[in-house]
Motif scaffolding. Structure first.
Motif, mmCIF file in Angstrom:
data_model
loop_
_atom_site.group_PDB
_atom_site.id
_atom_site.type_symbol
_atom_site.label_atom_id
_atom_site.label_comp_id
_atom_site.label_asym_id
_atom_site.label_seq_id
_atom_site.Cartn_x
_atom_site.Cartn_y
_atom_site.Cartn_z
ATOM 1 N N ILE A 143 0.652 -1.068 0.013
ATOM 2 C CA ILE A 143 0.054 -0.124 0.142
ATOM 3 C C ILE A 143 0.752 1.276 0.211
ATOM 4 O O ILE A 143 0.651 2.261 -0.582
ATOM 5 N N ILE A 144 1.823 1.396 0.493
ATOM 6 C CA ILE A 144 3.160 2.489 0.307
ATOM 7 C C ILE A 144 4.552 1.634 0.555
ATOM 8 O O ILE A 144 4.473 1.139 0.167
ATOM 9 N N ALA A 145 4.669 3.113 -0.031
ATOM 10 C CA ALA A 145 6.386 3.014 -1.239
ATOM 11 C C ALA A 145 7.440 2.326 0.234
ATOM 12 O O ALA A 145 7.728 3.199 1.214
ATOM 13 N N THR A 146 8.159 1.880 0.032
ATOM 14 C CA THR A 146 9.361 1.211 0.291
ATOM 15 C C THR A 146 10.344 0.299 -0.283
ATOM 16 O O THR A 146 10.099 -0.386 -1.086
ATOM 17 N N SER A 160 11.576 -1.754 -5.939
ATOM 18 C CA SER A 160 12.101 -1.488 -7.415
ATOM 19 C C SER A 160 12.351 -1.304 -8.710
ATOM 20 O O SER A 160 12.913 -1.319 -9.349
ATOM 21 N N ILE A 161 10.516 -1.671 -8.753
ATOM 22 C CA ILE A 161 10.128 -2.585 -9.812
ATOM 23 C C ILE A 161 10.119 -0.708 -10.432
ATOM 24 O O ILE A 161 10.186 -0.243 -11.597
ATOM 25 N N ASN A 162 9.653 0.077 -9.338
ATOM 26 C CA ASN A 162 9.039 1.857 -9.778
ATOM 27 C C ASN A 162 10.306 2.214 -10.504
ATOM 28 O O ASN A 162 10.996 3.029 -11.541
ATOM 29 N N GLU A 163 11.708 2.075 -9.474
ATOM 30 C CA GLU A 163 12.971 3.017 -10.074
ATOM 31 C C GLU A 163 13.596 1.800 -11.097
ATOM 32 O O GLU A 163 13.881 3.452 -11.930
ATOM 33 N N LEU A 164 13.121 1.144 -11.092
ATOM 34 C CA LEU A 164 13.548 0.587 -12.775
ATOM 35 C C LEU A 164 12.611 0.932 -13.526
ATOM 36 O O LEU A 164 13.660 1.945 -14.789
ATOM 37 N N VAL A 165 11.715 1.772 -13.813
ATOM 38 C CA VAL A 165 11.164 1.797 -15.111
ATOM 39 C C VAL A 165 11.249 3.738 -14.943
ATOM 40 O O VAL A 165 11.526 3.706 -16.330
ATOM 41 N N GLY A 215 15.419 9.050 -26.670
ATOM 42 C CA GLY A 215 13.837 8.173 -27.596
ATOM 43 C C GLY A 215 14.039 6.989 -27.723
ATOM 44 O O GLY A 215 13.636 5.780 -27.949
ATOM 45 N N ASP A 216 15.815 6.456 -27.544
ATOM 46 C CA ASP A 216 16.073 5.442 -27.890
ATOM 47 C C ASP A 216 15.488 4.117 -26.711
ATOM 48 O O ASP A 216 14.949 4.344 -25.789
ATOM 49 N N VAL A 217 15.039 3.373 -27.892
ATOM 50 C CA VAL A 217 14.133 2.102 -26.444
ATOM 51 C C VAL A 217 15.542 1.501 -25.217
ATOM 52 O O VAL A 217 16.527 1.215 -25.444
ATOM 53 N N VAL A 218 15.204 1.074 -24.371
ATOM 54 C CA VAL A 218 15.994 0.648 -23.650
ATOM 55 C C VAL A 218 15.242 -1.139 -22.862
ATOM 56 O O VAL A 218 13.905 -0.785 -23.260
ATOM 57 N N ASN A 219 15.610 -1.594 -22.272
ATOM 58 C CA ASN A 219 15.488 -3.049 -21.265
ATOM 59 C C ASN A 219 15.051 -3.214 -20.090
ATOM 60 O O ASN A 219 16.685 -2.105 -19.363
ATOM 61 N N ILE A 220 14.204 -3.552 -19.691
ATOM 62 C CA ILE A 220 14.675 -3.386 -17.758
ATOM 63 C C ILE A 220 14.999 -4.870 -17.997
ATOM 64 O O ILE A 220 13.975 -5.790 -18.402
ATOM 65 N N VAL A 221 16.259 -5.832 -17.038
ATOM 66 C CA VAL A 221 16.850 -6.750 -16.764
ATOM 67 C C VAL A 221 16.446 -7.265 -15.805
ATOM 68 O O VAL A 221 17.196 -6.394 -14.550
ATOM 69 N N TYR A 222 15.101 -8.598 -15.240
ATOM 70 C CA TYR A 222 14.780 -8.307 -13.757
ATOM 71 C C TYR A 222 15.818 -9.674 -13.297
ATOM 72 O O TYR A 222 16.075 -9.831 -12.014
ATOM 73 N N ASP A 223 16.721 -10.965 -14.178
ATOM 74 C CA ASP A 223 17.077 -11.715 -13.807
ATOM 75 C C ASP A 223 18.158 -11.021 -13.120
ATOM 76 O O ASP A 223 18.807 -10.358 -13.715
ATOM 77 N N GLY A 224 18.965 -11.913 -12.097
ATOM 78 C CA GLY A 224 20.154 -11.795 -11.567
ATOM 79 C C GLY A 224 20.017 -10.097 -10.592
ATOM 80 O O GLY A 224 19.368 -10.047 -9.385
ATOM 81 N N HIS A 225 21.032 -9.634 -11.092
ATOM 82 C CA HIS A 225 20.515 -8.090 -10.512
ATOM 83 C C HIS A 225 19.873 -7.576 -11.319
ATOM 84 O O HIS A 225 19.987 -6.921 -12.614
ATOM 85 N N PRO A 226 18.731 -6.834 -11.505
ATOM 86 C CA PRO A 226 17.799 -5.981 -11.368
ATOM 87 C C PRO A 226 18.700 -4.724 -12.280
ATOM 88 O O PRO A 226 19.580 -4.554 -11.630
#
Length: 112
Positions: free
Chosen positions: A69-72, A77-82, A94-105
């Motif tokens: 409910i609240i950000a902790t 971490s997903i919000n920070e990655l976005v 405007g280049d496309v980038v990838n969010i990598v979740y495996d290992g160290h996101p």
């Protein structure tokens, strides 16, 4: 300053049955949820031994993290990655980038 008013999308003061106005909206609920979580931690850990207080505070924080409910740090971490992906894309015109979740996101440029 440039910003002199609160965004009505996140916080409004509205008439209600009591005196004055009532705060409503996501911004108000977010602040209230954070304050209530802090008050709960303080209240439920008060008077306990140091070890029991630590255990109780950790249990409450785990509950708060799991509810989402609240950000902790544990649930944001997903919000920070976005946000980082958006920043990286904007800085690379405007280049496309990838969010990598495996290992160290992390965020990385997309290889063409």
């Amino acid at each position: 300053t440039r910003f002199n008013s609160v965004s009505p999308d996140f916080y409004q003061l509205v008439p209600w049955e009591g005196p004055g106005y009532e705060p409503v909206g996501y911004g108000f609920r977010s602040v209230a949820a954070n304050i209530n979580a802090m008050r709960r931690v303080e209240r439920e850990a008060a008077g306990l031994s140091e070890a029991d207080s630590l255990k109780r505070r950790q249990a409450i924080i785990k509950e708060v993290d799991e509810k989402g409910i609240i950000a902790t740090p544990a649930n944001s971490s997903i919000n920070e990655l976005v946000t980082e992906a958006a920043r990286m894309s904007i800085l690379s015109e405007g280049d496309v980038v990838n969010i990598v979740y495996d290992g160290h996101p992390h965020v990385e440029p997309r290889h063409r």
